[in-house]
Enzyme design. Structure first.
Site, short mmCIF file in Angstrom:
data_model
loop_
_atom_site.label_atom_id
_atom_site.label_comp_id
_atom_site.label_asym_id
_atom_site.label_seq_id
_atom_site.Cartn_x
_atom_site.Cartn_y
_atom_site.Cartn_z
N SER A 193 -58.06 1.60 25.46
CA SER A 193 -59.61 1.97 25.83
C SER A 193 -59.80 1.54 27.15
O SER A 193 -59.30 0.82 27.93
CB SER A 193 -60.40 0.89 24.97
N1 SAM Z 1 -56.56 -1.85 21.05
C1 SAM Z 1 -55.82 -0.75 21.86
C2 SAM Z 1 -54.99 -1.25 22.98
O1 SAM Z 1 -55.51 -2.36 23.55
O2 SAM Z 1 -54.35 -0.45 23.37
C3 SAM Z 1 -56.23 0.44 21.74
C4 SAM Z 1 -56.75 0.96 20.42
S1 SAM Z 1 -56.43 2.69 20.14
C5 SAM Z 1 -58.18 3.10 20.89
C6 SAM Z 1 -56.86 2.63 18.52
C7 SAM Z 1 -55.82 2.25 17.59
O3 SAM Z 1 -55.94 2.27 16.33
C8 SAM Z 1 -54.41 3.25 17.65
O4 SAM Z 1 -53.44 2.74 18.11
C9 SAM Z 1 -54.45 3.78 16.22
O5 SAM Z 1 -53.25 4.19 15.74
C10 SAM Z 1 -55.02 2.56 15.47
N2 SAM Z 1 -55.34 2.77 14.06
C11 SAM Z 1 -56.30 3.84 13.60
N3 SAM Z 1 -56.32 3.37 12.31
C12 SAM Z 1 -55.91 2.28 11.90
C13 SAM Z 1 -55.70 1.54 10.78
N4 SAM Z 1 -56.28 1.91 9.51
N5 SAM Z 1 -55.12 0.51 10.79
C14 SAM Z 1 -54.42 -0.04 11.96
N6 SAM Z 1 -54.57 0.49 13.08
C15 SAM Z 1 -55.19 1.75 13.07
#
Ligand code: SAM
Length: 214
Positions: free
Chosen positions: A62
């Site tokens: 993000s």
């Molecule tokens: N917090 C992260 C960072 O600091 O790099 C960025 C997050 S990214 C915007 C969103 C993440 O949520 C992705 O890596 C995606 O694979 C994960 N995601 C989506 N649905 C999910 C779920 N049900 N459980 C766990 N992770 C999930």
């Protein structure tokens, strides 16, 4: 490295403090964590840009301001146990670990979880546990949590996350349509949940049982 330290300082001054983030502990965490090390080598020149950055598997880290805003809204204290949903690169987990006693971070893509574990280990974070699973259901084995932060957008607030909040717990997450959402802040008072809505945001979808179907 001095160059990255200078970029980080500028990021905090121009992108974060200037836009109204005031919590000194959050600003200090953003100054401390080396964001560039969470980003694939070929994209490090834009590590401190005022935007999200691709991290592989179709996912992003993000924008720095959004990380700071969500962290400030979460009101993390030193004794807290925190659940971080959507580990991605592990950067948000590291920011939370600068502020809390323990962080559990859950990611659905095993390869991202593995890379995040490696980065966090190399930086010496011992109080972060990265697990693979569907974070739309929270992570029951380590519940309840004082704080929960979700970095992927849900169509509605997952009941499992509310259920896993400790008394006086707080949850921050993006909720809304597939390509536009608002940040929501939930607070648990006994079995009552109070909620407020913050700024409009755009996040990748939370894919899972209590999220989007894919
Ligand atoms: N917090 C992260 C960072 O600091 O790099 C960025 C997050 S990214 C915007 C969103 C993440 O949520 C992705 O890596 C995606 O694979 C994960 N995601 C989506 N649905 C999910 C779920 N049900 N459980 C766990 N992770 C999930």
């Amino acid at each position: 490295m001095k160059r990255y330290q200078d970029e980080r300082e500028r990021m905090v001054t121009h992108q974060i403090a200037r836009r109204g983030i005031k919590d000194e502990r959050v600003l200090e965490a953003m100054r401390t964590v080396p964001r560039h090390l969470f980003i694939p080598e070929d994209a490090r020149t834009v590590a401190y840009a005022d935007s999200p950055v691709q991290i592989g598997s179709g996912q992003t880290i993000s924008q720095p301001f959004i990380v700071a805003l969500m962290t400030e809204l979460l009101e993390v204290r030193a004794e807290h146990r925190v659940l971080d949903v959507g580990t991605g690169s592990g950067y948000q987990a590291a920011i939370l670990a600068e502020l809390a006693a323990e962080v559990i971070s859950i990611e659905r893509h095993p390869e991202l979880a593995q890379r995040a574990r490696k980065t966090l280990k190399s930086l010496g974070y011992q109080h972060i546990k990265v697990v693979v699973g569907d974070g739309s259901l929270g992570y029951q084995p380590a519940a309840p949590y004082d704080r929960i932060l979700v970095a992927a957008a849900a169509p509605a607030t997952p009941q499992a996350l509310l259920d896993q909040l400790a008394p006086d717990g707080r949850l921050v997450l993006p909720v809304g349509a597939r390509f536009s959402q608002h940040l929501e802040v939930w607070t648990r008072k006994d079995d009552q949940f109070i909620h407020s809505v913050d700024i409009p945001v755009i996040f990748v979808p939370l894919i899972g049982e209590e999220g989007w179907s894919g």
